[in-house]
Design a protein around this motif. Structure first.
Motif, PDB file in Angstrom:
ATOM      1  N   VAL A  39     -21.545  29.104  76.089  1.00  0.00           N
ATOM      2  CA  VAL A  39     -20.316  29.372  76.854  1.00  0.00           C
ATOM      3  C   VAL A  39     -19.828  30.780  76.517  1.00  0.00           C
ATOM      4  N   LYS A  40     -19.637  31.589  77.554  1.00  0.00           N
ATOM      5  CA  LYS A  40     -19.194  32.977  77.388  1.00  0.00           C
ATOM      6  C   LYS A  40     -17.772  33.143  77.927  1.00  0.00           C
ATOM      7  N   ASP A  41     -17.252  34.367  77.825  1.00  0.00           N
ATOM      8  CA  ASP A  41     -15.911  34.718  78.306  1.00  0.00           C
ATOM      9  C   ASP A  41     -14.841  33.837  77.671  1.00  0.00           C
ATOM     10  N   LEU A  42     -14.901  33.741  76.364  1.00  0.00           N
ATOM     11  CA  LEU A  42     -13.979  32.911  75.598  1.00  0.00           C
ATOM     12  C   LEU A  42     -12.631  33.616  75.414  1.00  0.00           C
ATOM     13  N   PRO A  43     -11.613  32.894  74.919  1.00  0.00           N
ATOM     14  CA  PRO A  43     -10.326  33.547  74.634  1.00  0.00           C
ATOM     15  C   PRO A  43     -10.518  34.765  73.726  1.00  0.00           C
ATOM     16  N   LYS A  44      -9.657  35.765  73.918  1.00  0.00           N
ATOM     17  CA  LYS A  44      -9.839  37.046  73.232  1.00  0.00           C
ATOM     18  C   LYS A  44      -9.803  36.925  71.721  1.00  0.00           C
ATOM     19  N   CYS A 291     -19.853  34.261  71.874  1.00  0.00           N
ATOM     20  CA  CYS A 291     -20.043  33.005  72.603  1.00  0.00           C
ATOM     21  C   CYS A 291     -20.065  31.818  71.641  1.00  0.00           C
ATOM     22  N   ILE A 292     -19.926  30.629  72.200  1.00  0.00           N
ATOM     23  CA  ILE A 292     -20.118  29.381  71.466  1.00  0.00           C
ATOM     24  C   ILE A 292     -21.245  28.620  72.146  1.00  0.00           C
ATOM     25  N   ALA A 293     -22.144  28.076  71.368  1.00  0.00           N
ATOM     26  CA  ALA A 293     -23.223  27.240  71.913  1.00  0.00           C
ATOM     27  C   ALA A 293     -22.909  25.777  71.637  1.00  0.00           C
ATOM     28  N   PHE A 294     -23.371  24.913  72.551  1.00  0.00           N
ATOM     29  CA  PHE A 294     -23.197  23.470  72.370  1.00  0.00           C
ATOM     30  C   PHE A 294     -24.547  22.794  72.487  1.00  0.00           C
TER      31      PHE A 294
END
Length: 366
Positions: A39-44, A291-294
């Motif tokens: 998941v990209k474009d996460l909170p700043k 990013c965060i991966a799941f």
């Protein structure tokens, strides 16, 4: 060297808007997938939270032995607090390569909770792995650790809730009798989710020479047993150039320690996350820093009747480099898991507590 594979990537806005296609979810989590979604474009504030949270992994791992012993919990099979040398690798050796800090994420539901509440079927005496309170270092020993870790975990779980919502849309259309918004309910209301802050210690040349020549000698190939595992990208720190000792804490109580200098990339290209694909091929997957991966776990596979598959994976830390330095690898995994009484297999009427108890029993050193 294993080939690299590109993980399926979606934006946070796509998750919020419910526009992630079923085909994309199948590519990420389905039977022929790698079982991972980025998941990209996460909170700043994510980048800053990640940097600070993973810096604490080095600070924690380098505390004096007597301080770390204070925050061990043998009764909970080391599944709260500090753990080092309590797991067995594939080669049968006890793992001393990495230290782990486990925290119950019940604070996501209630900031006053340190673990799940007892139920008629589960008590601190019968299931201490999940019902033992968190064991935090004293604020004077590791200032700012608790708020840094809990803030990062909350953000990861927030995003996991949105991934779960997307999975529910797919499951509702593909699985007869699937309960409405079930996975989102499981992830968003759970008090049993766990965080694991990992510190892969710098390895000396003698350590590398003595290590068995197997791919997964750093973290044995395994399946996560929860629903969705949120993963940060790894932070690499040269602990020879950057001192990981807690600085003078006079006047720092209630404040954060300074983030440690992060290397621009891993000095060992073979360090990192590896996935065993459905065809049996070993591939390396890299997670971008912002990013965060799941990853999929066994409970998700059961909840979705096998439509989504758990992913076998392992990790390799950074081996000693010819250029010198003491390279540590830090990362955070957040295992979103159902409450203990939630049913995760409708055919077998199996609760998560029953399932987790069996997994825990075989994964720890007695």
């Amino acid at each position: 060297m294993a080939p690299q594979a590109q993980a399926v990537t979606v934006s946070l806005d796509e998750l919020k808007n419910g526009t992630v296609s079923f085909d994309t979810l199948q590519q990420a989590f389905g039977p022929d997938s790698l079982g991972i979604l980025v998941v990209k474009d996460l909170p700043k504030d994510f980048v800053q939270l990640r940097h600070l949270g993973l810096s604490y992994s080095s600070y924690l791992g380098n505390l004096p032995k007597e301080e770390l012993e204070k925050v061990e919990n043998p009764k909970a099979k080391y599944l709260t607090g500090w753990s080092l040398g309590k797991e067995t690798l594939k080669n049968g050796q006890v793992d001393t390569h990495k230290g782990s800090w486990y925290a119950n994420c019940a604070f996501y539901i209630n900031p006053d909770l340190e673990c799940s509440l007892p139920t008629p079927d589960y008590s601190p005496e019968t299931f201490p792995e999940y019902l033992s309170p968190n064991v935090w270092p004293e604020e004077s020993v590791l200032p700012g650790f608790r708020p840094a870790l809990t803030s990062l975990c909350r953000l990861i779980i927030d995003v996991a809730v949105l991934v779960a919502r997307a999975c529910d849309r797919f499951a509702s259309s593909e699985i007869p009798g699937y309960p409405d918004a079930y996975l989102e309910h499981v992830v968003s209301t759970s008090t049993t989710s766990k965080a694991r802050l990992l510190h892969y210690y710098p390895q000396e040349p003698t350590d590398a020479a003595a290590a068995p020549s197997v791919d997964d000698d750093w973290c044995a190939t395994h399946l996560d047993h929860g629903c969705l595992t949120g993963l940060t990208s790894a932070m690499f720190i040269d602990e020879e150039a950057t001192n990981p000792a807690v600085p003078d804490v006079v006047g720092l109580t209630g404040a954060s320690l300074p983030p440690l200098e992060e290397l621009p990339s891993s000095p060992d290209p073979e360090a990192g996350l590896y996935i065993k694909s459905r065809t049996g091929e070993i591939v390396q997957v890299k997670i971008p820093r912002d990013c965060i991966a799941f990853q999929t776990g066994e409970t998700l596979e059961r909840i979705t009747s096998g439509k989504f598959k758990a992913v076998p994976h392992f990790v390799r830390g950074a081996r000693p480099s010819p250029g010198g330095g003491r390279i540590a690898r830090n990362t955070l995994a957040v295992f979103t898991q159902p409450n203990l009484g939630e049913e995760v297999d409708r055919e077998q009427h199996l609760t998560f507590g029953e399932f987790a108890r069996g997994v825990v029993a075989k994964n720890t050193v007695s």
